[in-house]
Design an enzyme around this catalytic site. Structure first.
Site, PDB file in Angstrom:
ATOM      1  N   GLY A 192       0.827  -1.194   0.000  1.00  0.00           N
ATOM      2  CA  GLY A 192       0.000   0.000   0.000  1.00  0.00           C
ATOM      3  C   GLY A 192       0.861   1.244   0.000  1.00  0.00           C
ATOM      4  N   PRO A 194       2.814   4.762   1.125  1.00  0.00           N
ATOM      5  CA  PRO A 194       3.605   5.044   2.335  1.00  0.00           C
ATOM      6  C   PRO A 194       2.734   5.654   3.428  1.00  0.00           C
ATOM      7  CG  PRO A 194       4.713   5.872   0.355  1.00  0.00           C
ATOM      8  CD  PRO A 194       3.338   5.472  -0.065  1.00  0.00           C
ATOM      9  N   GLY A 197       0.656   2.303   7.607  1.00  0.00           N
ATOM     10  CA  GLY A 197       0.761   1.501   8.826  1.00  0.00           C
ATOM     11  C   GLY A 197       1.182   0.067   8.610  1.00  0.00           C
ATOM     12  N   LYS A 198       1.913  -0.215   7.544  1.00  0.00           N
ATOM     13  CA  LYS A 198       2.326  -1.602   7.275  1.00  0.00           C
ATOM     14  C   LYS A 198       3.319  -2.095   8.327  1.00  0.00           C
ATOM     15  CE  LYS A 198       3.648  -0.353   3.146  1.00  0.00           C
ATOM     16  NZ  LYS A 198       3.092   1.007   3.100  1.00  0.00           N
ATOM     17  N   THR A 199       4.318  -1.281   8.634  1.00  0.00           N
ATOM     18  CA  THR A 199       5.292  -1.672   9.659  1.00  0.00           C
ATOM     19  C   THR A 199       4.631  -1.758  11.032  1.00  0.00           C
ATOM     20  OG1 THR A 199       7.037  -0.586   8.390  1.00  0.00           O
ATOM     21  CG2 THR A 199       7.515  -1.098  10.684  1.00  0.00           C
ATOM     22  N   HIS A 416      -6.422  34.411  -9.524  1.00  0.00           N
ATOM     23  CA  HIS A 416      -6.124  33.007  -9.829  1.00  0.00           C
ATOM     24  C   HIS A 416      -6.903  32.066  -8.907  1.00  0.00           C
ATOM     25  CE1 HIS A 416      -3.364  29.819 -11.378  1.00  0.00           C
ATOM     26  NE2 HIS A 416      -3.662  29.267 -10.209  1.00  0.00           N
ATOM     27  N   GLU A 417      -6.825  32.303  -7.598  1.00  0.00           N
ATOM     28  CA  GLU A 417      -7.502  31.409  -6.657  1.00  0.00           C
ATOM     29  C   GLU A 417      -9.019  31.552  -6.748  1.00  0.00           C
ATOM     30  OE1 GLU A 417      -5.902  29.137  -5.311  1.00  0.00           O
ATOM     31  OE2 GLU A 417      -3.902  29.921  -5.752  1.00  0.00           O
ATOM     32  N   HIS A 420     -10.206  29.320  -9.535  1.00  0.00           N
ATOM     33  CA  HIS A 420     -10.340  27.923  -9.096  1.00  0.00           C
ATOM     34  C   HIS A 420     -11.645  27.723  -8.334  1.00  0.00           C
ATOM     35  CE1 HIS A 420      -6.498  26.469 -10.394  1.00  0.00           C
ATOM     36  NE2 HIS A 420      -5.787  27.260  -9.597  1.00  0.00           N
ATOM     37  N   ASP A 492      -0.590  23.704 -11.529  1.00  0.00           N
ATOM     38  CA  ASP A 492      -1.907  23.321 -12.048  1.00  0.00           C
ATOM     39  C   ASP A 492      -1.773  22.606 -13.387  1.00  0.00           C
ATOM     40  OD1 ASP A 492      -3.054  24.582  -9.855  1.00  0.00           O
ATOM     41  OD2 ASP A 492      -3.235  26.500 -10.901  1.00  0.00           O
TER      42      ASP A 492
END
Length: 587
Positions: A192, A194, A197-199, A416-417, A420, A492
């Protein structure tokens, strides 16, 4: 006391003793009076005057006493013949001694020389081994009971924990599996993104089962010289068999378990393949009832060798993905233990605002919020600190409120924002706006945060096109209101190009390659499609982005007055939440 500590104490004691010896040798007076050294002629004069009482001759040195008790020494010349007669005439008591050197004194220089040579040789070998990574490193297991992690510390992954509970039950009660003839999986692969929670899951299995836990990284097997990695694999599994039942956990196994046989790999190819072959052999070598469980974790299961994933080796493969909203809430509650939260803080609301966050992201989120609360002099973590921490994670850094920005640049960022935010609000299928700000943060002059209302696994073509339109909205707004584009749309365009290319080449949403998915490749210089097909994909990606950009520009020109009102409000307040944006655009 550890061996390093003992060695350091011994070294200091020897240095102190050596310093005291030097002090006594050079500065302190001798404890006994040294005999007077006489010349041979002075000795003969004293002998004639009968002032010599006794004499002892050892080789070429005469030691004696005067009548008054004064000791003296004389070095005898080679032509001191007749000395015995003169001593006898003078009535001196005389003795002759022969110095006999012990056998060990004669042998000592040779032994010391050999010891020095052997020590230098061993030191040189150790230095050489350390320089090239050849030193043996014995992997020490985590003893039963030393792992503080249990399944109670793992939240938001109930399905994954259910799969691993069988492994724990087998390690605790192997007899009931043997009685029915069941074979427990030899290997469990957790894969999965990074931070999911694999470790942590592997350590929780060890903590629940109460067995020794060997943990190491896949990169520690691959060395410069061929054969060292295979040797370490043999050593690891030999220790595992001695400590069975136990768990062997290999993190980032793709470092050693990548597919074999690619000629594009340069350097370390033979060593990695030999190490992988040895790993495959070892996993075949222990039986179903030896009690050695191999667990591994990777972010890239697609690059692993097929022989590693076949039944009988890593025959249980468990995906560990980002948690859903309920899982995120559970993870937040686990990491909130020990932290002072404001009673009004709703962790469920925080979980809904953080789609795509992994367990590591959520732990970092609460830690950043706690640090911000201390910095602001508060005794509890409030929603204000949570908002700021989310912005730090999303935008990649703290707000730079003290940065001086030119008025025209500030207006361009606001345009610009606002573009969006307007496109995201007015486009069906787009994720709703949560926040828009023009406060610089990280390398961005501002940002617009959009999050889906619910966790989503699948996306339709219209939903992906809505996402592309939102990404192109800032560029179109600049062109409509300000007359030209700027470099602010760099990220973007990069993200829009990536989404459009995946739509055409992976999701079957284009015409250039039809329903064929272009495979990824990690090998440099390896082409996975023809130049004609690659050019056709690029042309279709360009055509898709051009069409969507025209639609976005038309939408902005139609709603120009709304955009201007949003720009004015954003320039004045600098930060607007989603409700503010929707209120302004609906006016």
């Amino acid at each position: 006391m550890s061996s390093d500590r003992t060695r350091e104490v011994t070294k200091r004691i020897l240095m102190v003793l050596f310093g005291l010896w030097l002090l006594q040798f050079f500065f302190l007076p001798p404890l006994t009076t040294r005999p007077t050294e006489l010349s041979y002629s002075a000795f003969l004069d004293a002998l004639e005057d009968r002032r010599v009482q006794e004499a002892v001759v050892r080789d070429r040195v005469l030691q004696g006493k005067m009548v008054g008790g004064e000791s003296f020494t004389v070095t005898l010349p080679p032509d001191a013949a007749g000395l015995a007669e003169r001593l006898e005439e003078a009535g001196v008591e005389q003795r002759y001694e022969v110095t006999r050197t012990p056998w060990w004194v004669t042998l000592l220089p040779t032994v010391l020389w050999l010891a020095v040579m052997v020590g230098l040789f061993a030191w040189a070998q150790k230095r050489q081994a350390g320089a090239f990574g050849l030193a043996r490193s014995t992997v020490k297991p985590l003893a039963p009971g030393e792992s503080p992690v249990t399944f109670a510390d793992v939240a938001g992954m109930d399905e994954v924990k259910g799969e691993l509970e069988e492994i724990v039950d087998y390690l605790k009660n192997p007899d009931k599996y043997r009685a029915i003839g069941a074979r427990i999986p030899k290997g469990v692969l957790l894969y999965g993104p990074p931070g999911t929670g694999k470790t942590l899951l592997a350590r929780a299995v060890a903590g629940e089962a109460g067995v020794p836990f060997f943990a190491l990284s896949g990169s520690s097997f691959v060395e410069l010289f061929v054969g060292m990695g295979a040797s370490r694999v043999r050593e690891l599994f030999a220790q595992a068999r001695k400590n069975a039942p136990c768990i062997v956990f290999i993190d980032e196994i793709d470092a050693v378990g990548r597919q074999r046989g690619s000629a594009a790999v340069v350097g370390g190819h033979d060593e990695r393949e030999q190490t992988l072959n040895q790993l495959l052999t070892e996993m075949d070598g222990f039986g179903a009832y030896e009690g050695v469980i191999v667990m591994a974790a990777t972010n890239r299961p697609d690059v692993l060798d097929k022989a590693l994933l076949r039944p009988g080796r890593f025959d249980r493969q468990i995906p560990v993905g980002p948690p859903d909203a309920a899982g995120r809430e559970e993870i937040l509650r686990v990491h909130a233990k020990g932290k002072q939260l404001d009673p009004s803080l709703d962790l469920a609301a925080v979980a809904r605002r953080t789609p795509g966050f992994t367990g590591a992201d959520l732990a970092n989120l609460l830690n950043e919020a706690a640090i911000l609360a201390v910095r602001r002099g508060r005794s509890h973590i409030t929603m204000s600190e949570i908002d700021e921490a989310i912005d730090r994670v999303v935008a990649g850094g703290p707000a730079r409120k003290g940065r001086m920005i030119r008025p025209e640049e500030k207006r361009r960022v606001a345009v610009h924002e606002a573009g969006h935010a307007l496109v995201a609000t007015l486009t069906p299928g787009a994720d709703p706006v949560q926040k828009v700000t023009i406060i610089p943060r990280g390398r961005a002059g501002g940002f617009t945060l959009t999050t889906p209302e619910e966790d989503q696994m699948l996306y339709t073509r219209s939903e992906l096109e809505a996402r592309l339109k939102m990404l192109l909205g800032g560029l179109a707004a600049e062109e409509v209101l300000l007359g030209e584009r700027s470099t602010g749309a760099q990220d973007d365009l990069r993200r829009a190009t990536q989404v459009a290319r995946e739509m055409i080449s992976r999701y079957g949403m284009g015409q250039s390659v039809g329903l064929m998915a272009v495979p990824d490749t990690d090998w440099p210089g390896v082409q996975n499609l023809s130049q004609e097909s690659a050019a056709a994909i690029e042309r279709e990606v360009q055509a898709l982005l051009d069409r969507l950009y025209r639609e976005v520009r038309s939408l902005i020109e139609t709603n120009r007055d709304r955009l201007v009102a949003l720009v004015v409000e954003l320039s004045d307040r600098e930060t607007l939440d989603g409700d503010d944006v929707r209120r302004i655009l609906s006016a």
